[in-house]
Write a protein that holds these residues in place. Sequence first.
Motif, PDB file in Angstrom:
ATOM      1  N   ASP A   1       5.870  15.088  -4.350  1.00  0.00           N
ATOM      2  CA  ASP A   1       4.554  14.958  -4.801  1.00  0.00           C
ATOM      3  C   ASP A   1       4.316  13.456  -4.708  1.00  0.00           C
ATOM      4  OD1 ASP A   1       4.546  17.568  -5.234  1.00  0.00           O
ATOM      5  OD2 ASP A   1       4.002  17.338  -7.346  1.00  0.00           O
ATOM      6  N   LEU A   2       3.176  13.012  -4.340  1.00  0.00           N
ATOM      7  CA  LEU A   2       2.743  11.670  -3.829  1.00  0.00           C
ATOM      8  C   LEU A   2       1.716  11.274  -4.956  1.00  0.00           C
ATOM      9  CD1 LEU A   2       3.165   9.201  -1.843  1.00  0.00           C
ATOM     10  CD2 LEU A   2       1.470  10.369  -0.429  1.00  0.00           C
ATOM     11  N   ALA A   3       1.603  10.062  -5.077  1.00  0.00           N
ATOM     12  CA  ALA A   3       0.510   9.417  -6.157  1.00  0.00           C
ATOM     13  C   ALA A   3       0.427   7.917  -5.382  1.00  0.00           C
ATOM     14  CB  ALA A   3       0.756   9.339  -7.615  1.00  0.00           C
ATOM     15  N   LEU A   4      -0.749   7.696  -4.908  1.00  0.00           N
ATOM     16  CA  LEU A   4      -1.164   6.409  -4.299  1.00  0.00           C
ATOM     17  C   LEU A   4      -2.196   5.862  -5.416  1.00  0.00           C
ATOM     18  CD1 LEU A   4      -1.081   7.150  -0.656  1.00  0.00           C
ATOM     19  CD2 LEU A   4       0.724   6.109  -2.019  1.00  0.00           C
ATOM     20  N   HIS A   5      -2.108   4.515  -6.043  1.00  0.00           N
ATOM     21  CA  HIS A   5      -3.121   4.132  -6.995  1.00  0.00           C
ATOM     22  C   HIS A   5      -2.909   2.365  -6.677  1.00  0.00           C
ATOM     23  CE1 HIS A   5      -2.409   7.923  -8.687  1.00  0.00           C
ATOM     24  NE2 HIS A   5      -1.065   7.370  -8.956  1.00  0.00           N
ATOM     25  N   GLY A   6      -4.108   1.908  -6.980  1.00  0.00           N
ATOM     26  CA  GLY A   6      -4.230   0.300  -6.934  1.00  0.00           C
ATOM     27  C   GLY A   6      -3.647  -0.205  -5.655  1.00  0.00           C
ATOM     28  N   GLU A   7      -2.486  -0.978  -5.703  1.00  0.00           N
ATOM     29  CA  GLU A   7      -2.005  -1.929  -4.951  1.00  0.00           C
ATOM     30  C   GLU A   7      -1.518  -0.899  -3.765  1.00  0.00           C
ATOM     31  OE1 GLU A   7       0.803  -4.555  -6.614  1.00  0.00           O
ATOM     32  OE2 GLU A   7      -0.702  -5.663  -7.729  1.00  0.00           O
ATOM     33  N   ASP A   8      -0.906   0.321  -4.095  1.00  0.00           N
ATOM     34  CA  ASP A   8      -0.672   1.054  -2.804  1.00  0.00           C
ATOM     35  C   ASP A   8      -1.663   1.263  -1.710  1.00  0.00           C
ATOM     36  OD1 ASP A   8       1.645   1.401  -4.298  1.00  0.00           O
ATOM     37  OD2 ASP A   8       1.298   3.371  -5.128  1.00  0.00           O
ATOM     38  N   LEU A   9      -2.715   1.343  -2.238  1.00  0.00           N
ATOM     39  CA  LEU A   9      -3.999   1.512  -1.130  1.00  0.00           C
ATOM     40  C   LEU A   9      -4.833  -0.097  -1.307  1.00  0.00           C
ATOM     41  CD1 LEU A   9      -5.173   4.857  -1.616  1.00  0.00           C
ATOM     42  CD2 LEU A   9      -4.076   4.172   0.444  1.00  0.00           C
ATOM     43  N   PRO A  10      -5.153  -0.722  -0.097  1.00  0.00           N
ATOM     44  CA  PRO A  10      -5.863  -1.831  -0.364  1.00  0.00           C
ATOM     45  C   PRO A  10      -7.188  -1.883  -1.038  1.00  0.00           C
ATOM     46  CG  PRO A  10      -5.230  -1.407   1.934  1.00  0.00           C
ATOM     47  CD  PRO A  10      -4.773  -0.064   1.304  1.00  0.00           C
ATOM     48  N   TRP A  11      -7.990  -0.869  -0.606  1.00  0.00           N
ATOM     49  CA  TRP A  11      -9.368  -0.577  -1.183  1.00  0.00           C
ATOM     50  C   TRP A  11     -10.022   0.629  -0.911  1.00  0.00           C
ATOM     51  CZ3 TRP A  11      -8.821  -5.099   2.267  1.00  0.00           C
ATOM     52  CH2 TRP A  11      -8.972  -4.869   3.411  1.00  0.00           C
ATOM     53  N   CYS A  12     -10.883   0.995  -1.534  1.00  0.00           N
ATOM     54  CA  CYS A  12     -11.531   2.266  -1.422  1.00  0.00           C
ATOM     55  C   CYS A  12     -12.116   2.360   0.221  1.00  0.00           C
ATOM     56  CB  CYS A  12     -12.713   2.605  -2.233  1.00  0.00           C
ATOM     57  SG  CYS A  12     -13.650   3.953  -2.008  1.00  0.00           S
ATOM     58  N   PRO A  13     -11.975   3.592   0.875  1.00  0.00           N
ATOM     59  CA  PRO A  13     -12.310   3.538   2.451  1.00  0.00           C
ATOM     60  C   PRO A  13     -13.714   3.669   2.532  1.00  0.00           C
ATOM     61  CG  PRO A  13     -11.205   5.509   1.798  1.00  0.00           C
ATOM     62  CD  PRO A  13     -11.037   4.515   0.627  1.00  0.00           C
ATOM     63  N   PHE A  14     -14.513   4.069   1.258  1.00  0.00           N
ATOM     64  CA  PHE A  14     -16.063   4.288   1.314  1.00  0.00           C
ATOM     65  C   PHE A  14     -16.678   2.954   0.843  1.00  0.00           C
ATOM     66  CE2 PHE A  14     -14.021   8.201  -0.160  1.00  0.00           C
ATOM     67  CZ  PHE A  14     -14.186   8.880   0.978  1.00  0.00           C
ATOM     68  N   CYS A  15     -16.177   2.269   0.099  1.00  0.00           N
ATOM     69  CA  CYS A  15     -16.937   0.991  -0.611  1.00  0.00           C
ATOM     70  C   CYS A  15     -16.360  -0.268  -0.175  1.00  0.00           C
ATOM     71  CB  CYS A  15     -17.147   0.918  -2.040  1.00  0.00           C
ATOM     72  SG  CYS A  15     -15.969   1.167  -3.094  1.00  0.00           S
ATOM     73  N   ASN A  16     -14.732  -0.021   0.180  1.00  0.00           N
ATOM     74  CA  ASN A  16     -14.088  -1.341   0.667  1.00  0.00           C
ATOM     75  C   ASN A  16     -13.996  -2.161  -0.622  1.00  0.00           C
ATOM     76  OD1 ASN A  16     -13.777  -0.596   3.665  1.00  0.00           O
ATOM     77  ND2 ASN A  16     -15.722  -1.351   4.000  1.00  0.00           N
ATOM     78  N   GLY A  17     -13.946  -1.645  -1.811  1.00  0.00           N
ATOM     79  CA  GLY A  17     -13.645  -2.236  -2.967  1.00  0.00           C
ATOM     80  C   GLY A  17     -14.798  -3.140  -3.616  1.00  0.00           C
ATOM     81  N   GLY A  18     -15.930  -3.004  -2.844  1.00  0.00           N
ATOM     82  CA  GLY A  18     -17.145  -4.030  -3.207  1.00  0.00           C
ATOM     83  C   GLY A  18     -17.077  -5.498  -2.825  1.00  0.00           C
ATOM     84  N   ASP A  19     -17.741  -6.356  -3.229  1.00  0.00           N
ATOM     85  CA  ASP A  19     -17.604  -7.702  -2.973  1.00  0.00           C
ATOM     86  C   ASP A  19     -16.333  -8.232  -3.632  1.00  0.00           C
ATOM     87  OD1 ASP A  19     -20.043  -7.439  -1.681  1.00  0.00           O
ATOM     88  OD2 ASP A  19     -21.112  -8.014  -3.601  1.00  0.00           O
ATOM     89  N   LYS A  20     -15.954  -7.672  -4.677  1.00  0.00           N
ATOM     90  CA  LYS A  20     -14.636  -8.097  -5.286  1.00  0.00           C
ATOM     91  C   LYS A  20     -13.405  -7.827  -4.968  1.00  0.00           C
ATOM     92  CE  LYS A  20     -17.112  -9.196  -9.654  1.00  0.00           C
ATOM     93  NZ  LYS A  20     -17.120  -9.423 -11.180  1.00  0.00           N
ATOM     94  N   LYS A  21     -13.550  -6.892  -3.738  1.00  0.00           N
ATOM     95  CA  LYS A  21     -12.214  -6.007  -3.314  1.00  0.00           C
ATOM     96  C   LYS A  21     -11.354  -5.570  -4.547  1.00  0.00           C
ATOM     97  CE  LYS A  21     -13.367  -7.225   0.991  1.00  0.00           C
ATOM     98  NZ  LYS A  21     -14.110  -6.216   1.894  1.00  0.00           N
ATOM     99  N   GLU A  22     -12.226  -4.971  -5.280  1.00  0.00           N
ATOM    100  CA  GLU A  22     -11.363  -3.883  -6.195  1.00  0.00           C
ATOM    101  C   GLU A  22     -10.296  -2.957  -5.834  1.00  0.00           C
ATOM    102  OE1 GLU A  22     -13.728  -2.961  -9.666  1.00  0.00           O
ATOM    103  OE2 GLU A  22     -15.278  -4.321  -9.069  1.00  0.00           O
ATOM    104  N   ARG A  23      -9.263  -2.720  -6.415  1.00  0.00           N
ATOM    105  CA  ARG A  23      -8.366  -1.930  -5.868  1.00  0.00           C
ATOM    106  C   ARG A  23      -8.237  -0.711  -6.851  1.00  0.00           C
ATOM    107  NH1 ARG A  23      -3.300  -5.870  -4.265  1.00  0.00           N
ATOM    108  NH2 ARG A  23      -3.921  -6.660  -2.404  1.00  0.00           N
ATOM    109  N   SER A  24      -9.384  -0.050  -6.536  1.00  0.00           N
ATOM    110  CA  SER A  24      -9.519   0.957  -7.800  1.00  0.00           C
ATOM    111  C   SER A  24      -9.688   2.328  -7.103  1.00  0.00           C
ATOM    112  CB  SER A  24     -11.280   0.834  -8.317  1.00  0.00           C
ATOM    113  OG  SER A  24     -12.158   0.683  -7.469  1.00  0.00           O
ATOM    114  N   PHE A  25      -8.980   2.646  -5.981  1.00  0.00           N
ATOM    115  CA  PHE A  25      -8.949   3.959  -5.388  1.00  0.00           C
ATOM    116  C   PHE A  25      -7.563   4.637  -5.963  1.00  0.00           C
ATOM    117  CE2 PHE A  25      -8.668   6.717  -1.432  1.00  0.00           C
ATOM    118  CZ  PHE A  25      -9.742   7.321  -1.752  1.00  0.00           C
TER     119      PHE A  25
END
Length: 676
Positions: free
Chosen positions: A56-80
């Motif tokens: 089983d796999l769980a990718l969170h925060g730093e494992d993914l650079p940013w959300c592929p839909f919003c690109n993390g916004g202006d602040k590049k939040e790693r919230s995906f």
Amino acid sequence: SRHAVGQDTEARWSQGGLTDKVKVTKKELDMVVEAVERQTGTTFETLARTVGMGADLALHGEDLPWCPFCNGGDKKERSFSVTVTTDTMLFNCFRANKCNRSGKVSLLKHLRRNGQIATPAEVRVPGAFPNSRRAQAELKKFEIQPSLVISAKVEEYLTETRAIALDVVTRNKIGMRRCWTDRTKTEQDSVIVFPTIVRGEVKGQKMRRLTENVMWKTVNSVNALFGFDNIVGQKEIIIVEGEIDALSCETAGFKNVASVSSGASNESWLEFENTREILMQADRIYVATNCDKAGDESAGRIAVIFGYKKCFRVTWMDGCKDANEVLVKHGADGIREGIGNAKNDRPSGMQDPADAVDEAMTVLTGDMDPERYKGISTGWANLDGFYRPVRGELTVITGTPGSGKTEWLVSLVMQLARIHEGKRFLLFQFEAMNRTIVTQLIEKRTEKRISHKFASTDPTDVKEPPTQEQTSMTDDAREALEWLDKRFVIGVANFDADITLEAVLERMRLEAQAQEKGGLWGVVIDPYNYIAMPDKRMYSGRGIGETFFISTMLSQLKAFALEYQCHVWIVAHPTKNTAWVDGKKPSLYDIAGSAHWFNKCDMGLILERATVELDGELVPTCILEVEVAKARNREAGQLGTVSFEYDFDPRSYHEVSDYDLEEEEEPMEKTRKRRS
């Protein structure tokens, strides 16, 4: 944290926060897949197959650079967050009120759409995630396949670790298969294959890992006994709880053995073809399921189905749980000894007339000790014709207040201790202090009233040296105490307001098991209402608390009497009732709390002091009438009434014949003196 974010994603799905109605376009899916592949450095197909094997796999925060839909916004939040389970991929952007894109994708559908469905051989063996529904579902896709010849590793496990004979392994066509077992799919491992053979044909397979107790069956396996062909036409059949146990019994020489197919808690194997008829036609069934709660319950159910008379429970030696443990520790002789010592699986208390024929004949021929069914003499000839206490029975005593229930009952057990050597009695007298009980026993033993001779009503009296009479009484008391100490035990220390039925029964058991003291012949509980009753709320608050408690108490006291072969007397007060206040005595049905007092006792006694009219009012006399109102055992009693006269100074009762109190001067005179 990574773990917390992943839990939050799964929790939102399980609580309905996200639903399958979320639209996930192909473009969005491709964006997520690309992000996952970029971060993991592998293709999505490989990832899906790896997850299918248990990784089983769980990718969170730093494992993914940013959300592929919003690109993390202006602040590049790693919230995906992406969580990939055996069959599902969940993704969610936690930029609330800004992106909050989420979705649920079926891996199987995605792979099928791209022609990349994993083959059954690549599905993992359960173990890493045994609760994974998808993993279990995939396992059931295994079809029955030809087994391989067992490897040296499997042979060593069966013959060395499990002590199974190699010829037994060969005869039962035990084989092996190789399955993927690790998360990274880097190696295969051997699993044992137990074939279900019916009339010479393989109808199913059950696999078992070598390294741990993980098992599964082919999806199209029949639910038949392992070893079905072994028991067809057999007059004696052995039923065990596992394939290894069946092989262990065969190693010990028993080929008429079969194993249940789905554990001890499931008897569905009985419905396979004519299994039930095969067992019905057997003369004897040895039930050798595991020696644990589930195994015992299964053995009980089998005995109910096929009859207690033909079912024999096998209990393995030295606390061993199953047949294979016995084989490993004690060899084939241990299994043969266990089966040879199997006992009829009849519930305690059940007995056929034929089983009791020897005991019945000893009664008919007069060879049985009369004490066992006729009881023992009370020492009062008039009472012996109506009531004699018997081991294993329960006597309920009631009577109006002041009738002398306690006084007479203590006199009765004193009589029994005096005329029958070696009888011991346990006294629970809740209404008296210990010193009062001991004084009462001493006075009855010495037949001298001593308590009032030492008492002084004047607090200014100066203590004088003991008189010769007092010294003599003290010596008599010491001798009486030595005699009493061998025959009586006080069960409660003074007044115990919180004593429970369980505590009373435990003290009774301790004394009954004290064989060095001679065991226990009788128990007195006087009165019962001092035993603390559980909270009525335990009985659903419908007003049945006391009735239920009394029923349970009487049943447990009766069971104790039978188990330890002693007699139990219990005193119970009648309820207040105008019907017997005005000169009428109560019945056993008038005892407070329940009709069970009459229904569950073996013998029932009602005590009442005779009254005479004196100076225009009814006055109780020194005459006590004892009515035997119930006598279940007619060998030990019958319905009727006897009379006793109470003598105050020796504190004892003497039997008297029937007479009209108004015509007898002596009782009337004693009544006048006692009243004055």
